[in-house]
Design a protein around this motif. Structure first.
Motif, PDB file in Angstrom:
ATOM      1  N   VAL A   1       0.747  -1.172  -0.070  1.00  0.00           N
ATOM      2  CA  VAL A   1       0.034   0.111  -0.137  1.00  0.00           C
ATOM      3  C   VAL A   1       0.833   1.177  -0.208  1.00  0.00           C
ATOM      4  CG1 VAL A   1      -1.855   1.417   1.163  1.00  0.00           C
ATOM      5  CG2 VAL A   1      -1.792  -1.202   1.181  1.00  0.00           C
ATOM      6  N   SER A   2       2.014   1.371   0.701  1.00  0.00           N
ATOM      7  CA  SER A   2       3.024   2.248   0.633  1.00  0.00           C
ATOM      8  C   SER A   2       4.247   2.020   1.102  1.00  0.00           C
ATOM      9  CB  SER A   2       2.325   3.572   1.913  1.00  0.00           C
ATOM     10  OG  SER A   2       2.698   3.044   2.887  1.00  0.00           O
ATOM     11  N   CYS A   3       5.228   2.651   0.737  1.00  0.00           N
ATOM     12  CA  CYS A   3       6.708   2.443   1.209  1.00  0.00           C
ATOM     13  C   CYS A   3       7.355   3.600   1.607  1.00  0.00           C
ATOM     14  CB  CYS A   3       7.482   1.966  -0.031  1.00  0.00           C
ATOM     15  SG  CYS A   3       7.082   0.581  -0.890  1.00  0.00           S
ATOM     16  N   GLU A   4       8.113   3.451   2.831  1.00  0.00           N
ATOM     17  CA  GLU A   4       8.911   4.722   3.424  1.00  0.00           C
ATOM     18  C   GLU A   4      10.279   4.488   3.012  1.00  0.00           C
ATOM     19  OE1 GLU A   4       7.347   5.250   7.481  1.00  0.00           O
ATOM     20  OE2 GLU A   4       5.644   4.277   6.838  1.00  0.00           O
ATOM     21  N   ILE A   5      10.863   5.589   2.325  1.00  0.00           N
ATOM     22  CA  ILE A   5      12.200   5.381   1.713  1.00  0.00           C
ATOM     23  C   ILE A   5      12.916   6.526   2.107  1.00  0.00           C
ATOM     24  CG2 ILE A   5      13.402   5.423  -0.396  1.00  0.00           C
ATOM     25  CD1 ILE A   5      11.286   2.958  -0.329  1.00  0.00           C
ATOM     26  N   VAL A   6      14.199   6.015   2.669  1.00  0.00           N
ATOM     27  CA  VAL A   6      15.184   7.245   2.736  1.00  0.00           C
ATOM     28  C   VAL A   6      16.126   7.295   1.417  1.00  0.00           C
ATOM     29  CG1 VAL A   6      17.277   7.934   4.304  1.00  0.00           C
ATOM     30  CG2 VAL A   6      15.231   6.819   5.478  1.00  0.00           C
ATOM     31  N   LEU A   7      15.840   8.730   1.072  1.00  0.00           N
ATOM     32  CA  LEU A   7      16.628   8.681  -0.463  1.00  0.00           C
ATOM     33  C   LEU A   7      18.092   9.091  -0.300  1.00  0.00           C
ATOM     34  CD1 LEU A   7      13.779  10.867  -2.089  1.00  0.00           C
ATOM     35  CD2 LEU A   7      14.388   8.463  -2.057  1.00  0.00           C
ATOM     36  N   ALA A   8      18.935   9.322  -1.213  1.00  0.00           N
ATOM     37  CA  ALA A   8      20.112   9.541  -1.018  1.00  0.00           C
ATOM     38  C   ALA A   8      20.690  10.623  -0.427  1.00  0.00           C
ATOM     39  CB  ALA A   8      20.651   9.509  -2.537  1.00  0.00           C
ATOM     40  N   ASP A   9      19.780  11.723  -0.437  1.00  0.00           N
ATOM     41  CA  ASP A   9      20.068  12.784   0.190  1.00  0.00           C
ATOM     42  C   ASP A   9      19.400  12.984   1.801  1.00  0.00           C
ATOM     43  OD1 ASP A   9      17.393  12.943  -0.084  1.00  0.00           O
ATOM     44  OD2 ASP A   9      17.304  15.189  -1.300  1.00  0.00           O
ATOM     45  N   GLY A  10      19.127  11.632   2.035  1.00  0.00           N
ATOM     46  CA  GLY A  10      18.814  11.804   3.458  1.00  0.00           C
ATOM     47  C   GLY A  10      17.173  12.066   3.587  1.00  0.00           C
ATOM     48  N   ARG A  11      16.582  12.254   2.706  1.00  0.00           N
ATOM     49  CA  ARG A  11      15.096  12.666   2.767  1.00  0.00           C
ATOM     50  C   ARG A  11      14.361  11.392   3.021  1.00  0.00           C
ATOM     51  NH1 ARG A  11      12.790  15.135  -2.121  1.00  0.00           N
ATOM     52  NH2 ARG A  11      14.551  14.187  -3.224  1.00  0.00           N
ATOM     53  N   LEU A  12      13.313  11.500   4.036  1.00  0.00           N
ATOM     54  CA  LEU A  12      12.459  10.395   4.300  1.00  0.00           C
ATOM     55  C   LEU A  12      11.275  10.650   3.511  1.00  0.00           C
ATOM     56  CD1 LEU A  12      11.790   7.786   5.801  1.00  0.00           C
ATOM     57  CD2 LEU A  12      10.748   9.445   7.538  1.00  0.00           C
ATOM     58  N   VAL A  13      10.877   9.926   2.538  1.00  0.00           N
ATOM     59  CA  VAL A  13       9.579  10.155   1.760  1.00  0.00           C
ATOM     60  C   VAL A  13       8.623   8.703   2.033  1.00  0.00           C
ATOM     61  CG1 VAL A  13      10.849  11.270   0.017  1.00  0.00           C
ATOM     62  CG2 VAL A  13      10.477   9.120  -0.291  1.00  0.00           C
ATOM     63  N   LYS A  14       7.266   9.045   1.757  1.00  0.00           N
ATOM     64  CA  LYS A  14       6.333   8.051   1.732  1.00  0.00           C
ATOM     65  C   LYS A  14       5.620   7.755   0.253  1.00  0.00           C
ATOM     66  CE  LYS A  14       2.189   6.172   4.041  1.00  0.00           C
ATOM     67  NZ  LYS A  14       1.244   6.345   5.133  1.00  0.00           N
ATOM     68  N   ALA A  15       5.978   6.615  -0.325  1.00  0.00           N
ATOM     69  CA  ALA A  15       5.470   6.509  -1.798  1.00  0.00           C
ATOM     70  C   ALA A  15       4.231   5.765  -1.668  1.00  0.00           C
ATOM     71  CB  ALA A  15       6.548   6.051  -2.716  1.00  0.00           C
TER      72      ALA A  15
END
Length: 561
Positions: free
Chosen positions: A185-199
């Protein structure tokens, strides 16, 4: 057997010292691997119990703290001095069979070992929010007593949520719900620049949401996911139906077991809850279908096959070839993990006598040996031996091409048993790495709907017939030919397996457009290794990886053959 299916004659192979080492490897497994494995299973279980004793509020607080530490660690990376980022998980711990020597080419590790908690179970939304190292044994142990289950719950206990989302996960319910990644349903990802996003499917990060499956963790670090839950009952009513015929006829019987010929694929009265077929020889198979059943329905006909002393499931099912069709009720969780103790039938190669009643009774409680320990104790020479003399592959092919695939496998590899499990490949708003045949909806075949094309997994896990007969066999060349066949027939290879694909052929098999778009958009290039180099066979030097990353930065887009 039909004459055109006869396997080619091969010369006898000379016996080498490795043959004896592999033949007597059971000594190491019985006296070292099994005791350590059982201890690790116990410690893991105690860790899960400790996690479950915490309140959901406490688990979520710890999760936030652990995510902050991951962000801090990733932001501390200096691209000029540090290597590409990867998790700190030891290479031999991974369940997959491919060599994960890529970690030797990078030095900047991010520790995700604390991410093994079930964070919440939302009955109203029918989702579970979990961390990436939650495994299938853990989540089924928690949800099934609540009459809930992930919509797709892959077989082996050690498979983790993160590995199944970023890689490949399938089970007997996939003909309804698709692959494991389709139930997210959703994924919580820490991106390369350190941002936490919910996709999610429909938010501003929807492109990332669709690009994550099959990306092998090369777009960012997964720290949590919401997975779809379904309501289940206490038992599975399993029907075992023997089938005799040639390979094309076995394929058709399998298709008929779950795909109505009138095309009514979404009718629950016609489509079972679970599907699986085992092909034991070129002329014999057992088709199994399951439907959830209540305690009241199951009275008097229960087979609790989860006990350590019970016959291995694939041998139990094979009995249908002699006694004919039969029905039994199996506790739901035991059915989910029915192949775990024997590692399907790989346990027979590892411990030739482990299926005997005396071994099951005395030591069966220690089974299975942990795959990670088997890998850690095999050494480079034995690992190469298995690559040459052994096949562990999952082929994903359009269902209507199954008969051709079975005949090809028999001629080229002659591996039995063969595991068949269907899965829907959905038509999505964007083209992902794995996708249905273009225009499939214009010519619907058995199992297809307007929303999804029916594929099937063809699982081949064993020593090929020529190896068992002492004949010459080139495993690497056989896999190379298999991959070419898949490319020509719009099939896909599970990335956990050892691959012989060149980079050009890798991107002929998988579609790169969305993946490369997200790699650039979210800054993964230069921070995380590309999925091809992560999957590539053999060791990767730091120089090779860095040069590959630089080439991607300098290329407008990935060229496809």
């Amino acid at each position: 057997m039909q004459p055109d299916l006869e396997a080619p004659l091969r010369p006898k192979r000379k016996t080498v010292w490795l043959d004896y080492l592999v033949q007597f490897r059971w000594i190491l497994v019985v006296f070292v691997v099994l005791p350590i494995s059982s201890t690790m299973y116990l410690l893991r279980y105690l860790g899960d119990v400790w996690s479950e004793s915490k309140s959901f509020k406490q688990r979520q607080k710890e999760h936030r703290q652990n995510v902050e530490e991951v962000i801090r660690r990733l932001k501390a990376r200096d691209p000029r001095k540090d290597g590409l980022a990867c998790t700190a998980r030891k290479p031999w711990i991974a369940v997959g069979m491919r060599n994960v020597d890529y970690k030797r080419a990078r030095h900047f590790q991010v520790d995700l070992s604390a991410f093994r908690n079930i964070l919440s179970i939302d009955r109203e939304r029918m989702v579970a929010r979990v961390e990436p190292l939650v495994d299938m044994g853990q989540i089924s142990r928690v949800t099934v007593p609540m009459n809930l289950s992930p919509a797709v719950l892959p077989e082996l206990d050690d498979l983790t949520v993160g590995g199944l989302i970023n890689g490949y996960g399938i089970e007997g319910s996939s003909h309804i719900y698709g692959l494991f990644s389709d139930t997210i349903v959703s994924c919580e990802i820490v991106l390369a620049d350190g941002r936490l996003v919910k996709a999610t499917r429909d938010n501003e990060y929807s492109d990332l949401f669709y690009a994550i499956p099959w990306s092998q963790g090369t777009l960012g670090l997964l720290v949590a996911a919401e997975i779809k839950l379904i309501t289940v009952k206490e038992y599975m009513r399993v029907t075992y139906k023997p089938v005799v015929g040639n390979l094309k006829e076995l394929a058709q019987a399998y298709m008929d077991s779950f795909a109505p010929r009138d095309g009514d694929q979404d009718n629950p009265d016609k489509v079972p809850d679970f599907v699986e077929t085992l092909i034991y020889s070129p002329t014999e198979a057992v088709c199994m279908t399951g439907r959830y059943a209540s305690k009241e329905e199951a009275k008097g006909r229960i087979n609790s096959l989860g006990w350590w002393f019970k016959p291995w499931f694939y041998q139990h099912a094979q009995a249908a070839l002699n006694k004919g069709e039969f029905v039994e009720y199996i506790p739901t969780r035991e059915y989910y993990h029915k192949h775990t103790r024997s590692l399907y039938w790989e346990g027979k190669l590892i411990l030739p006598f482990a299926d005997q009643w005396w071994f099951r009774f005395l030591l069966g409680w220690m089974m299975p040996p942990k795959i990670s320990l088997l890998k850690a104790t095999q050494g480079e020479a034995i690992r190469k031996y298995y690559h040459d003399m052994h096949v562990i592959q999952d082929l994903l092919i359009p269902l209507y091409k199954l008969g051709d695939a079975l005949e090809w496998i028999h001629r080229e590899m002659e591996v039995y048993p063969i595991w068949l499990c269907p899965h829907r490949l959905f038509k999505l708003p964007v083209k992902t790495m794995v996708y249905p045949e273009p225009g499939f909806e214009l010519q619907l075949r058995q199992g297809d709907t307007l929303e999804a094309q029916m594929f099937t997994d063809v699982g081949i896990y064993y020593a090929p017939g020529p190896v068992l007969r002492g004949e010459e066999f080139d495993g690497a060349e056989a896999v190379h030919r298999m991959e070419n066949w898949l490319i020509e027939n719009h099939g896909f290879e599970a990335q956990y397996a050892v691959s012989e694909l060149t980079e050009q052929n890798f991107w002929r098999m998988f579609d790169c457009e969305l993946y490369e778009h997200c790699r650039r958009k979210y800054g993964a290039v230069g921070t995380f290794m590309s999925v091809y180099y992560k999957s590539k066979k053999g060791r990767k030097t730091e120089k090779e990886v860095q040069e590959a990353e630089q080439a991607i930065l300098e290329t407008p887009h990935m060229e496809k053959a």
